[in-house]
Write an enzyme that holds these catalytic residues in place. Structure first.
Site, mmCIF file in Angstrom:
data_model
loop_
_atom_site.group_PDB
_atom_site.id
_atom_site.type_symbol
_atom_site.label_atom_id
_atom_site.label_comp_id
_atom_site.label_asym_id
_atom_site.label_seq_id
_atom_site.Cartn_x
_atom_site.Cartn_y
_atom_site.Cartn_z
ATOM 1 C CE1 TYR A 1 31.790 64.142 13.184
ATOM 2 C CE2 TYR A 1 29.956 63.415 14.580
ATOM 3 C CZ TYR A 1 30.472 64.146 13.632
ATOM 4 O OH TYR A 1 29.743 64.827 12.828
ATOM 5 C CG PHE B 1 30.278 74.007 19.725
ATOM 6 C CD1 PHE B 1 31.074 73.535 18.854
ATOM 7 C CD2 PHE B 1 30.509 73.542 21.445
ATOM 8 C CE1 PHE B 1 32.155 72.268 18.958
ATOM 9 C CE2 PHE B 1 31.451 72.819 21.490
ATOM 10 C CZ PHE B 1 32.329 72.144 20.447
#
Length: 421
Positions: free
Chosen positions: A131, A421
């Site tokens: 990322y 999450f």
């Protein structure tokens, strides 16, 4: 040998309700779960996803990559809630790797987040190298402790709080009533914490049971102060293991523990270490500077068994991000922020003090040059500009600028995100 150009005939688009079974199958495949999809799983997923923020890549009609985002609030340094684009459910099927599908989905989602006015994007990275190239930087860390209960030095004859409070066992329905308000108090004071919606509490207490995760009812312990106020909650489970000498060797594993005060946290950890037959306690995900070991007469009873990066942050609006947080130091700094995706970036003058701050575009000479991903790592106060300068990731244009950045940006307590999450 040059890498071939990625194919353009794969359709990247928001999913429709009819796509949910196929999208879920691709998601399960990417996470190495059985690819079968039940009606219950489809119905559950349809109940909470936002189709316009749920992307799929489709090759000849079959979903081969998945991506989902949702609205989130993250707590900035000082307690301000900041609107965030939370990213989850990112997969690319093994047959379609290295074709630019994640890049296409990420670019589409981040552009939409920028247009909505989100200040940052967030995610929990399953793999570290992915990322950074999209402008995300690791902004918080997490730790897990394993506690050797007999070594703690706690008095085994006494398990109650010593401050006049009390601990009670409650059920899931009680937790759904008292947990959200307690957690809001906690997360407003914890930089890096994110909000929990009603579904989080339903799933964590068994009111909603996921098709792929067999439910085992945990124990729920609540701490109330001497005045009767709920100040702490813990969810935990225990195994059943006995040694050859008929001695209990059971482990209590904490699913989550939130506390509004050190007294509440101390009381809950001491309670967990006082349960009959429990000889080991596993802490679950905790802040890397958690007080946990120091609650025991012998802090060496708690050893770190996991320490890793956790929440990653991508700045979408430099001005709003830097103005949302507070500063303990006083000073000014001209930052040159490089953003290859063109979503934010430029040259900014940060002027900060304990009384307030401003961040404005400027044409003044830069003092510190850094990538937007490194600004994401610095934003919550955990990383050091001096360290990043030593690594060659941040460049000082003026000697001593990294020290100024640390004096402004670093915090006395480390940021922490309690959730995945």
């Amino acid at each position: 040998m040059s890498r071939p150009e990625p194919p353009t005939d794969i359709d990247v688009r928001p999913i429709t309700e009819a796509d949910i079974p196929d999208w879920t199958r691709a998601l399960n495949t990417g996470f190495l779960r059985s690819p079968d999809v039940s009606e219950a799983e489809v119905a559950d997923r349809a109940s909470y996803i936002v189709p316009t923020r749920t992307l799929g890549a489709f090759d000849t009609g079959r979903c081969v990559a998945t991506f989902r985002s949702f609205a989130q609030e993250i707590t900035a340094v000082g307690g301000a809630p900041v609107p965030a684009d939370a990213i989850s459910n990112v997969t690319v099927s093994p047959t379609h790797r290295r074709r630019g599908l994640l890049t296409r989905m990420m670019a589409r989602d981040l552009a939409a987040a920028k247009d909505r006015g989100d200040v940052v994007a967030t995610l929990i990275a399953a793999e570290y190298p992915i990322y950074g190239r999209y402008g995300f930087g690791p902004a918080t860390s997490t730790a897990q402790w394993t506690i050797d209960v007999p070594r703690t030095g706690l008095d085994p004859r006494w398990s109650g709080p010593d401050d006049g409070g009390r601990i009670d066992l409650v059920d899931g329905a009680d937790v759904r009533k008292i947990g959200p308000e307690l957690y809001e108090r906690v997360r407003r004071a914890q930089p890096g914490a994110v909000d929990r919606d009603e579904r989080w509490w339903q799933v964590s207490t068994g009111a909603v049971r996921l098709d792929r995760s067999p439910w085992t009812e945990p124990f729920f312990a609540v701490y109330r102060s001497a005045g009767g106020e709920v100040q702490g909650l813990a969810s935990y489970q225990a195994d059943d293991h006995w040694g050859d000498g008929k001695q209990p060797l059971n482990t209590a594993t904490v699913n989550w523990l939130v506390a509004a005060t050190p007294d509440a946290e101390r009381a809950l950890w001491r309670y967990l270490c006082s349960i009959d037959w429990i000889t080991t306690v596993k802490s679950g995900w905790r802040a890397p500077d958690d007080l946990l070991p120091l609650y025991f007469p012998d802090p060496r009873a708690a050893r770190i068994t996991t320490l890793a990066d956790w929440l990653w942050v991508r700045i979408l609006d430099v001005v709003r991000a830097l103005e949302a947080r507070t500063y303990q130091g006083q000073g000014s700094l001209v930052l040159e922020v490089v953003d290859g995706a063109g979503l934010t970036g430029g040259r900014f003058l940060l002027e900060a003090s304990a009384d307030g701050s401003s961040c404005t575009p400027t044409t003044a000479a830069p003092e510190l040059t850094l990538d937007v991903a490194d600004l994401g790592s610095l934003w919550l106060g955990d990383e050091s500009a001096v360290r990043l300068t030593a690594l060659g990731r941040v460049r000082e244009e003026r000697a001593g600028a990294a020290l100024v950045a640390d004096a402004l940006l670093r915090t006395s307590g480390r940021p922490w995100c309690p959730d995945v999450f």
